[in-house]
Design an enzyme around this catalytic site. Structure first.
Site, PDB file in Angstrom:
ATOM      1  CB  THR A 153      -8.966  -0.743  -8.163  1.00  0.00           C
ATOM      2  OG1 THR A 153      -8.798   0.403  -7.339  1.00  0.00           O
ATOM      3  CG2 THR A 153      -8.509  -1.970  -7.399  1.00  0.00           C
ATOM      4  CB  SER A 204      -7.273  -0.373   1.216  1.00  0.00           C
ATOM      5  OG  SER A 204      -7.672  -1.058   0.047  1.00  0.00           O
ATOM      6  CB  SER A 205     -12.692  -1.143   0.264  1.00  0.00           C
ATOM      7  OG  SER A 205     -13.167  -0.132   1.093  1.00  0.00           O
ATOM      8  NE  ARG A 263      -4.143   1.839   0.820  1.00  0.00           N
ATOM      9  CZ  ARG A 263      -5.081   2.266  -0.019  1.00  0.00           C
ATOM     10  NH1 ARG A 263      -4.985   1.993  -1.303  1.00  0.00           N
ATOM     11  NH2 ARG A 263      -6.129   2.946   0.409  1.00  0.00           N
TER      12      ARG A 263
END
Length: 587
Positions: A406, A471-472, A118
């Site tokens: 994404t 984040s998801s 990340r």
């Protein structure tokens, strides 16, 4: 066969990889293996992919084919994922690349390892980063466009770290396919052309404008050949010198200059920020679901915990007997409300926030949360629970965006190893900054909450130096009752990733659908707000029945990109979301 551009690169291409070049250097190929869209739907009609030995599922046929050929040349699942990611950087630049970050789950036959790549906030970042002169949160795109939103990229360091541990082919070998494609070119897909046409900010960047657009300001058309010699040079340097050349030296200087010299919204990233970036190994988040074990990424991702929480609520119901329709949507939406309420209060970077992971997935706690669901009426809005083993003094305001920046990659190799990697630059085309080195930069810092204080308490997901935003992303690995690999999956979609993954898991595990059918089911769910159902699908017919249960229903576009591979006794079966242009292919 196309001649290799320079003699030194011949030694990096073994006989197996030479077979790649006819595919990867043919500019006319584009999406020749991809099915055509169904008339009147805009969706691509697909059947589940099958393979005997290994498989890749990715969001673009050229990227999937690169991974497939790496596997065929004897590469590992990690080798293939690297090749896929670097080709996606070219053919799906709006969604991911070395200018962004990623989470990677690696199944090593008997154990699961998770790596956190990340992005991080620069050392100079302050909690007030996204407040305007009036002290109020900035408008989203005022914050996104420019250097202010760019986090220190982690994807390349992640790929290198994974390759050092689990790669079988050489580092230059797995990078070679993307170099060939960058040099020889590829044809612009209809999806990329369409997104460029909708984009409002990218042309303000002179490098991106020259690369993606024609002189009259219109996007280069679908079918036009796009070459990226700057990215090819960058990849050559990386192949020869490793990821260090990205995090220091000329490429790093280019990144810092692009961020700090932005004309209207400069950032504060430094060379030291890049040099000091580190990949973190995290503890997987795992839990049981019927006879299966579902594992995902832990904090700073909220995905693994939220998926597990929702599935634990659904486990109290006979989902197999509950066919797809309003009743199933009711349970998934209500479970989603509970999970997102907890997510909003407790989830953040574990280096900065005491995240009670153990309590949030505690079976007793989840059983008590499931008991809150009324089968006949929506709860409207859930409140966070009180899990055991927790200590928090924060407020957590939700930040529940929907993004197009994404992608997800699923790979299973012939040795039974697997990769589930979700990779991102956050919003579509990221910060709308293209470096001279040939790639776009992320806007990941806008995943932090803009307001650093809520109700006189610090927000857990506020900006802080060196911090990783919540984040998801939910890369997922499923094991069967015997502890063997059963499925790898994940999706893009911002915070909607969580219900997308849940839908796919229920489709595969409870409804026994093949992977392609499961990922193509209508999307739906709740992020502790309205119950969302996908426009233009069967889900629209469920609106009245859901409203009768008290749901506030919104009908919206829900552009998932789910990639699934299921391992069976006869081989591998894969599905690539028909909402995008990907494929699931193997050997």
């Amino acid at each position: 066969m196309t001649k290799l551009a320079s003699a030194p690169w011949r030694r990096f291409l073994g006989a197996g990889l030479l077979a790649l070049t006819p595919f990867l250097t043919s500019a006319a190929l584009a999406q020749s293996d991809a099915p055509a869209p169904e008339a009147g739907t805009g969706r691509i009609a697909k059947q589940a992919g099958t393979a005997a030995h290994d498989m890749v599922a990715a969001a673009n046929p050229l990227a999937a084919q690169a991974g497939r050929e790496i596997l065929g040349a004897g590469g590992s699942a990690v080798d293939a994922a690297i090749a896929v990611q670097l080709v996606l950087n070219l053919v799906e630049p709006q969604s991911s690349g070395i200018g962004g970050g990623a989470f990677l789950l690696y199944w090593d036959k008997t154990k699961l390892i998770t790596l956190d790549g990340r992005e991080t906030a620069p050392a100079a970042a302050k909690p007030e980063r996204f407040l305007g002169p009036d002290g109020k949160p900035m408008k989203f795109y005022d914050a996104v466009v420019g250097g202010r939103s760019v986090g220190v990229p982690g994807t390349l360091r992640l790929l290198e770290a994974a390759h050092k541990r689990w790669g079988k082919l050489s580092w230059p070998q797995v990078i070679a396919p993307a170099i060939r494609l960058a040099e020889d070119g590829f044809t612009i897909s209809p999806r990329l052309n369409g997104l460029l046409g909708q984009e409002k900010f990218l042309q303000n960047d002179p490098i991106a404008r020259g690369y993606f657009y024609q002189t009259d300001g219109t996007p280069k058309p679908a079918g036009a050949v796009l070459r990226n010699p700057a990215f090819a040079r960058t990849l050559r340097d990386i192949a020869e010198k490793g990821a260090d050349v990205f995090y220091s030296g000329d490429i790093a200087a280019d990144i810092v200059a692009s961020v700090t010299r932005h004309a209207t919204n400069p950032g504060d990233m430094t060379l030291e920020d890049l040099k000091s970036y580190k990949v973190e190994e995290r503890e997987p988040v795992c839990g049981s679901y019927r006879t299966y074990r579902i594992c995902g990424m832990g904090p700073p991702s909220s995905g693994g915990i939220a998926v597990q929480q929702i599935m634990s609520v659904l486990e109290t119901q006979d989902m197999a007997a509950m066919t797809l329709g309003p009743e199933a949507v009711h349970w998934m939406a209500e479970a989603g409300r509970l999970a997102f309420a907890d997510r909003a209060l407790y989830l953040g970077d574990p280096a900065f926030v005491n995240v009670p992971v153990r309590g949030l997935v505690d079976p007793g706690y989840l059983k008590s949360r499931a008991a809150i669901v009324n089968p006949d009426a929506s709860m409207g809005r859930a409140t966070a629970g009180d899990p055991p083993f927790q200590k928090t003094e924060f407020r957590f305001a939700p930040s529940d965006g929907i993004e197009f920046g994404t992608s997800h990659i699923s790979v299973v190799d012939r040795d039974g190893n697997a990769v589930s990697m979700t990779t991102t630059i956050e919003d579509g085309f990221g910060a709308r900054i293209m470096t001279r080195s040939g790639f776009l930069l992320n806007n990941e810092l806008t995943d932090f909450n803009f307001a650093p204080v809520e109700e006189d308490k610090p927000v857990a997901n506020r900006v802080e130096p060196g911090k990783r935003p919540r984040s998801s992303m939910a890369p997922t690995v499923v094991l069967d009752g015997g502890g063997k690999l059963y499925a790898v999956l994940g999706s893009p979609g911002g915070s909607q990733i969580i219900p997308y993954v849940v839908k796919s898991l229920v489709g595969i595990l409870d409804w026994k659908l093949d992977p392609q059918t499961a990922v193509d089911l209508p999307n739906f769910g709740s992020r502790n707000g309205p119950t969302e159902i996908e426009a233009g699908t069967e889900a629209e017919t469920w609106k009245a029945a859901l409203e009768a249960k008290g749901h506030e229903v919104t009908v919206i576009e829900m552009n998932s990109g789910i990639q699934v591979i299921v391992v069976g006794p006869g081989g591998l079966t894969g599905g690539a979301d028909s909402r995008r242009e990907g494929v699931a292919i193997g050997n």
